[in-house]
Design an enzyme around this catalytic site. Structure first.
Site, PDB file in Angstrom:
ATOM      1  N   ASP A  29      -7.211   2.844   2.650  1.00  0.00           N
ATOM      2  CA  ASP A  29      -6.858   1.574   3.307  1.00  0.00           C
ATOM      3  C   ASP A  29      -8.053   0.620   3.317  1.00  0.00           C
ATOM      4  OD1 ASP A  29      -4.233   2.550   4.016  1.00  0.00           O
ATOM      5  OD2 ASP A  29      -5.243   3.784   5.514  1.00  0.00           O
ATOM      6  N   GLU A  59      -0.546   9.609  -5.944  1.00  0.00           N
ATOM      7  CA  GLU A  59       0.584   8.683  -5.931  1.00  0.00           C
ATOM      8  C   GLU A  59       0.860   8.124  -7.325  1.00  0.00           C
ATOM      9  OE1 GLU A  59      -1.247   8.101  -1.642  1.00  0.00           O
ATOM     10  OE2 GLU A  59      -1.420   6.392  -3.020  1.00  0.00           O
ATOM     11  N   GLU A 115       0.855  -1.187   0.000  1.00  0.00           N
ATOM     12  CA  GLU A 115       0.000   0.000   0.000  1.00  0.00           C
ATOM     13  C   GLU A 115       0.890   1.236   0.000  1.00  0.00           C
ATOM     14  OE1 GLU A 115      -3.837   1.666  -0.192  1.00  0.00           O
ATOM     15  OE2 GLU A 115      -3.131  -0.387  -0.443  1.00  0.00           O
TER      16      GLU A 115
END
Length: 498
Positions: free
Chosen positions: A480, A326, A295
């Site tokens: 998450d 990201e 992750e």
């Protein structure tokens, strides 16, 4: 319009029946079944909710667990206590005046904090930074904990993923990370924490949230999000990594989830260069047949990202999870497709996202059968839609997995167990392309079958929209939860050894 919605809901139920009675259809049905085309023009307020209703009904029918499910998942290695507070409110309490935004790789002062916060608030983007001054950080942390309405939560990607996985009673979850007394008390009872992971004090992260439309000075947030910062040395040095890997021999997981690499960035090049080599050596000790999901999180150092991507970590993991910030930074660091794009404007273009995902799997993954890399799966999430990109032959049940991730994004953001149609809205594009360049295929969203699938070479893409919460209660940990849910519903095909 209500007749269309009713017909679509019935059709979704019928398709769901075939999914349950013939699991082999699950990955193939999009290729062979033609479903009715819905209106693609923007809808009026009077008939707007129909799309959301049909998508939600289809999800409930089409999201099914895989035939082979994980029984033990080990998660590490970043864990902390999150102090969640109003960002504007805290900065005002610290007697900081609004001003101009400016990004900082590392924060050294309250002024740096203010500038970085404004920089991301005006973009509505999430970010995470290291605060170098221990004493100043502790003063800010005390002010945050005492601020009216401040809340304490389980924090850290690993701990949050562990918490989500622990909601499945048949799943055993091991969590390794710096777990202090407060965090240990807050963790789900089902989570196993090795004794060597326990420490006397907690690590605290400050999460400055802002709402959509919130204003501070001349800055206005286009959407709800948060800015995270900490002075966290334990997580920053990934000090629990060796404990984590050593505990796997006894625990014997069938899936490993790794996070926290972004925390090392703020420690300086000399430390992260050496520590990254040690981390790769430790990760390499994990049994080859056990898939590893990495992750990712917010980073700013292109050299550090390149080390993760090209030489070090990415080739030895099976799966990664990341958001639009990201993904673009990864492309910029590696000089990949659309690296010249400074930032996303509004909803990220599906064609550009698809190009970057394909590039990652071709350059750093196993799309070439002769490659020694293990990376075969990427779970991408942005506010409006999610994409799962997988190399053919390695993963199953990905249509259900991407829908499950989108569903939990909707429910968790609104603080609900099920979707309330009145509280969500569709922001995904109804029509888009498989690539920004050529060759590109024009694709569309069908709410009655809300997964659009396309292939590029031997990589398959599954896209589903998100029913975006209009007034999110909490944005921290959504990524998450999305990745955890997507992994629960994913199946690793046994004929392909890692």
């Amino acid at each position: 319009m209500w007749r269309k919605a009713s017909a679509a809901a019935l059709l979704a139920l019928a398709v769901g029946y075939f999914y349950h009675t013939n699991p082999d259809l699950q990955e193939q049905i999009l290729q062979y079944v033609t479903l009715p085309t819905f209106q693609t023009a923007p809808q009026s307020q009077s008939d707007g909710p129909a799309f959301e209703q049909v998508i939600s009904a289809a999800w409930e029918t089409l999201i099914t667990m895989p035939t082979r499910q994980w029984s033990k998942v080990a998660v590490g290695v970043n864990a902390c206590v999150d102090v969640v507070v109003s960002g504007v409110g805290l900065l005002q309490a610290l007697a900081v005046d609004p001003g101009t935004g400016l990004d900082h790789e590392v924060l050294h002062s309250k002024e740096d904090l203010k500038e970085a916060f404004i920089h991301y608030m005006e973009r509505g983007a999430a970010a995470e930074r290291f605060f170098s001054d221990k004493e100043v950080f502790h003063r800010i942390a005390r002010a945050a904990a005492e601020y009216p309405g401040a809340k304490l939560y389980v924090g850290g990607n690993a701990a949050l993923i562990g918490q989500k996985l622990a909601t499945y009673s048949d799943l055993m979850v091991l969590l390794c990370g710096p777990v202090g007394p407060k965090l240990h008390e807050m963790l789900d009872e089902q989570i196993v924490v090795p004794p060597d992971s326990l420490q006397e004090t907690d690590e605290y992260h400050l999460i400055l949230e802002y709402k959509a439309g919130e204003q501070w000075g001349s800055t206005q947030a286009p959407q709800a999000n948060r800015f995270i910062f900490s002075h966290d040395v334990s997580n920053g040095e990934m000090s629990s990594l060796e404990t984590f890997v050593a505990s796997l021999d006894e625990f014997q997981p069938d899936l490993v989830v790794l996070s926290g690499l972004h925390m090392m960035e703020g420690q300086g090049r000399q430390l992260w260069e050496e520590r990254l080599k040690e981390a790769v050596a430790a990760i390499s000790d994990i049994r080859k047949e056990v898939p590893i999901h990495l992750e990712l999180a917010s980073m700013t150092d292109k050299d550090y990202m390149n080390s993760i991507m090209q030489e070090q970590v990415m080739p030895i993991v099976s799966s990664i999870g990341l958001n639009e910030q990201e993904l673009l930074f990864l492309a910029q660091a590696g000089e990949g497709p659309h690296a010249d794009l400074a930032s996303w404007k509004g909803v990220p273009d599906v064609g550009r996202v698809s190009d970057i995902l394909l590039w990652i799997l071709e350059q750093h993954g196993r799309s070439d059968p002769s490659s020694e890399a293990d990376l075969t799966r990427i779970h991408f999430h942005t506010l409006a839609y999610h994409i799962l990109a997988t190399v053919d032959g390695f993963w199953g049940n990905q249509a259900a997995a991407v829908m499950a991730g989108a569903r939990v994004a909707s429910t968790q953001a609104c603080g609900l167990q099920t979707i309330d149609i009145s509280k969500v809205e569709l922001k995904a594009p109804v029509e888009f392309h498989s690539s920004h360049g050529e060759p590109k295929v024009k694709l569309s969203l069908n709410p009655a079958d809300p997964v659009t699938m396309w292939r590029r070479g031997n990589v398959t893409f599954h896209l589903t929209p998100v029913l975006v919460c209009k007034q999110p209660l909490r944005t921290v940990g959504l990524g998450d939860a999305i990745s955890a849910e997507g992994l629960v519903y994913s199946e690793l095909k046994p004929q392909q050894p890692f």
